[in-house]
Design an enzyme around this catalytic site. Structure first.
Site, PDB file in Angstrom:
ATOM      1  N   CYS A 122      13.432  33.311  14.499  1.00  0.00           N
ATOM      2  CA  CYS A 122      13.944  34.464  14.662  1.00  0.00           C
ATOM      3  C   CYS A 122      14.284  35.204  13.350  1.00  0.00           C
ATOM      4  CB  CYS A 122      15.264  33.850  15.143  1.00  0.00           C
ATOM      5  SG  CYS A 122      16.651  35.030  15.419  1.00  0.00           S
ATOM      6  N   LYS A 166       0.734  -1.600   0.073  1.00  0.00           N
ATOM      7  CA  LYS A 166      -0.117  -0.053   0.445  1.00  0.00           C
ATOM      8  C   LYS A 166       1.225   1.177   0.100  1.00  0.00           C
ATOM      9  CE  LYS A 166      -3.792   1.814   2.608  1.00  0.00           C
ATOM     10  NZ  LYS A 166      -3.288   3.242   2.482  1.00  0.00           N
TER      11      LYS A 166
END
Length: 653
Positions: free
Chosen positions: A406, A103
């Site tokens: 940041c 799968k």
């Protein structure tokens, strides 16, 4: 009343996670957490007899929302019912013969052929309406443009990107653009409006079922196995499978499980389907599931451990990535002690806290993930300052997921990682400057920006006084820096670390401007929009970079130090359509990069892993038992030496 509120919350939460995963190619919860909540919703619906509008248990797929054309499927595509029980597989198969196969974790695609010609490719979409991705499917591996068969045939299958290709592509993306897994990357690639993006990536189509409509197909004799064998004869790549009867299921599942760890294709389990086509058709379907197939999901090996801390790693773009650090545990044969948490949304959803008891697993038995938080103390605080530079952090939202940044351009962590990117192999390719060495040089003040790398010889005496350095190692480093000056413009532009500009985009950029760096730096934003594959975000990113006076000055000065080599012209198209994988040491070419460039100059492509779409494996040790040699032999792919390649195609001068 409480159950109803819980069901409403579950429906909203699961739909939000599905949209993030399937449409936005993002991830706000782990697959294990999604399955747990889905199973809880299913149980509540069964208990109450109520299914709320919009419930994911009643929906097949997710509605497409982009600019791709929408097309109604000839037949509705249903999702599969699932189980984690081998006994359930045995009960499902009964006394029939079945096909048990991977799968694959990619993007479901439907290909249509008429009169021997490929005419259409659709995504699954919501099962009834899919997106037209024909322009991209033309470049899938395993999907020929023409076949011998002159009738109508529709193939359903999975488009996937291998783990090795996923790693190669992610390596060239900025941290805030990196994909979380191969499935997201494949979905984002196949659903691009511009096929040039897909051409730079290796997407393969693996067929798992065929429909001939009214066209005579007696030649497959009512057998799905025969249909896949026939598909292979037409040039398709069928999904790998095993023919099983009831007593063979357990052994077959064990075989797939043992091979899943070495499988380069992402897979989240297996699919069992009846071989008999007529019998399958007679079973019909429920409103959501076909009755002739069932998915088997791996029973994830889950370990309980203690969360020690969350590490907040600042990247070169300023994105701060949360990493869970926990007491070491054994999972699927390896010891793990950390897992990426991807974004703030996942940290918040898990309600993490210091020393919480957590469970961890390996997604698809490969990628470590935090499954759940048993304690949920929710005591960890999101850093309001960058742990490296102390600059105030900000939270930004993208596609329903929150990210921490940041924004200090002088942050040491960003500088070190930006310099590490600058010297990397696909950039300036400076050997001897590891991230650890760069960090030490930054600490000493030898390097404040990438331009300083080219004058590092002025610090030769001071470097030799540092631990781990001697006269020979310093001379070797200086020689490596001098050697790096013989570069190409696209490698230099990639080295600059411009947001959104990976190596492939740098090549497009250079080709469009005829390798004129001055024109690239001074071009207006609208000029970049004329480049095939460039959108508004990329165009703005380039112009913003060079509109910054400091960036422009450094780039001009560095460019003046380089010996930029003219781009290699396409010598011929003698390798057009052929894909090579290179492994092992080389004797004629300096390195794999040089051989790869030469193959591209002949119109060919290179890949990092062996697959059904590989034309040749180049390995000077043709008799070795390496994984790539074994895979090539299994697939019948020719292994040639470097000498044999040169004899046939010559050598770059």
């Amino acid at each position: 009343m409480e159950n109803m509120k819980r069901m409403e919350w579950l429906v909203n939460t699961l739909n939000k996670a599905s949209k993030a995963y399937y449409i936005d190619n993002n991830e706000i919860m782990s697959n294990l957490e999604y399955d747990r909540l889905y199973d809880e919703l299913t149980a509540l619906e069964k208990e109450s007899g109520i299914v709320l509008a919009g419930s994911p248990t009643a929906n097949i797929g997710f509605e497409a929302v982009d600019n791709l054309s929408k097309v109604i499927h000839d037949k509705q595509l249903l999702s599969l019912d699932k189980t984690k029980s081998i006994e359930a597989l045995k009960s499902f198969l009964g006394d029939k013969k079945g096909l048990l196969g991977w799968k694959l974790d990619g993007l479901t695609i439907v290909l249509k052929y008429e009169n021997g010609k490929f005419i259409q490719a659709l995504t699954r979409g919501n099962g009834e309406i899919g997106e037209d991705v024909t322009h991209n499917a033309l470049h899938f591996g395993g999907a020929p443009r023409e076949i011998e068969f002159k009738g109508t045939v529709i193939l359903r299958g999975e488009a996937v990107i291998s783990y090795s290709e996923f790693g190669r592509i992610n390596k060239n993306l900025d941290d805030n653009l990196k994909y979380k897994n191969p499935r997201n990357l494949c979905s984002g690639t196949v659903r691009q409006l511009d096929s040039k993006i897909l051409k730079e990536r290796q997407v393969f189509f693996y067929a798992f079922s065929l429909d001939f409509g009214d066209t005579d197909h007696a030649f497959i004799a009512n057998s799905k196995e025969n249909a896949l064998i026939w598909a292979k004869s037409q040039g398709f790549t069928p999904l790998e499978y095993k023919i099983v009867e009831n007593t063979q299921i357990e052994e077959a599942v064990e075989w797939f499980k043992n091979n899943a760890k070495d499988n380069d294709l992402p897979s989240d389990g297996l699919v069992l389907t009846f071989d008999d086509i007529a019998y399958s058709s007679s079973l019909g379907s429920t409103s959501k599931f076909p009755k002739d197939s069932i998915a088997f999901k791996w029973e994830d090996e889950i370990a309980q451990t203690k969360l020690l801390t969350i590490s907040w790693n600042t990247s070169r773009t300023g994105l701060i990535n949360p990493i869970a650090i926990f007491e070491p545990v054994e999972l699927d044969g390896t010891t793990v002690n950390r897992a990426s948490l991807h974004n703030l949304s996942i940290v918040k959803n898990l309600e993490l806290g210091d020393l919480d008891e957590i469970t961890v697993y390996k997604a698809n038995m490969i990628i470590p993930q935090v499954a759940d938080n048993l304690t949920r103390s929710n005591t960890f605080e999101i850093p309001d300052k960058c742990e490296v530079c102390g600059f105030k952090t900000i939270i930004q939202t993208s596609n329903d997921a929150e990210f921490l940044y940041c924004k200090n351009p002088s942050c040491k962590a960003q500088l070190v990682r930006a310099l590490t990117h600058f010297v990397s192999r696909d950039a300036m390719n400076i050997e001897g400057l590891s991230e650890a060495t760069i960090e030490r040089f930054v600490e000493k003040g030898f390097i404040q920006n990438y331009l300083d790398i080219f004058s590092i010889h002025t610090c030769e005496k001071e470097i030799m006084e540092m631990d781990g350095f001697g006269k020979k190692s310093v001379e070797k480093l200086i020689n490596s820096i001098e050697k790096s000056k013989n570069s190409t413009l696209h490698n230099f532009i990639y080295a600059l670390g411009i947001n959104q500009i990976g190596l492939a985009n740098a090549k497009l950029l250079c080709a469009f401007f005829d390798y004129d760096f001055a024109n690239i730096m001074n071009a207006p934003e609208e000029k970049f929009l004329k480049i095939d594959g460039f959108g508004p975000v990329m165009a703005k990113s380039v112009t913003d970079y060079f509109n910054d006076d400091k960036n422009k000055r450094l780039a001009e000065e560095a460019y003046g130090l380089l010996n930029i080599q003219a781009p290699a012209a396409i010598i011929s198209s003698s390798l057009g359509g052929q894909t090579f994988v290179i492994t092992g040491s080389l004797n004629i070419f300096k390195n794999r990069g040089e051989l790869s460039d030469y193959i591209e100059s002949l119109g060919g492509k290179t890949a990092s892993s062996v697959s059904a779409g590989t034309s040749f494996l180049i390995n000077n040790d043709t008799g070795s038992n390496s994984s790539k040699n074994k895979k090539a032999k299994e697939l019948g792919i020719t292994i040639i030496t470097e000498n044999e390649f040169v004899e046939k195609y010559g050598q770059a001068t």
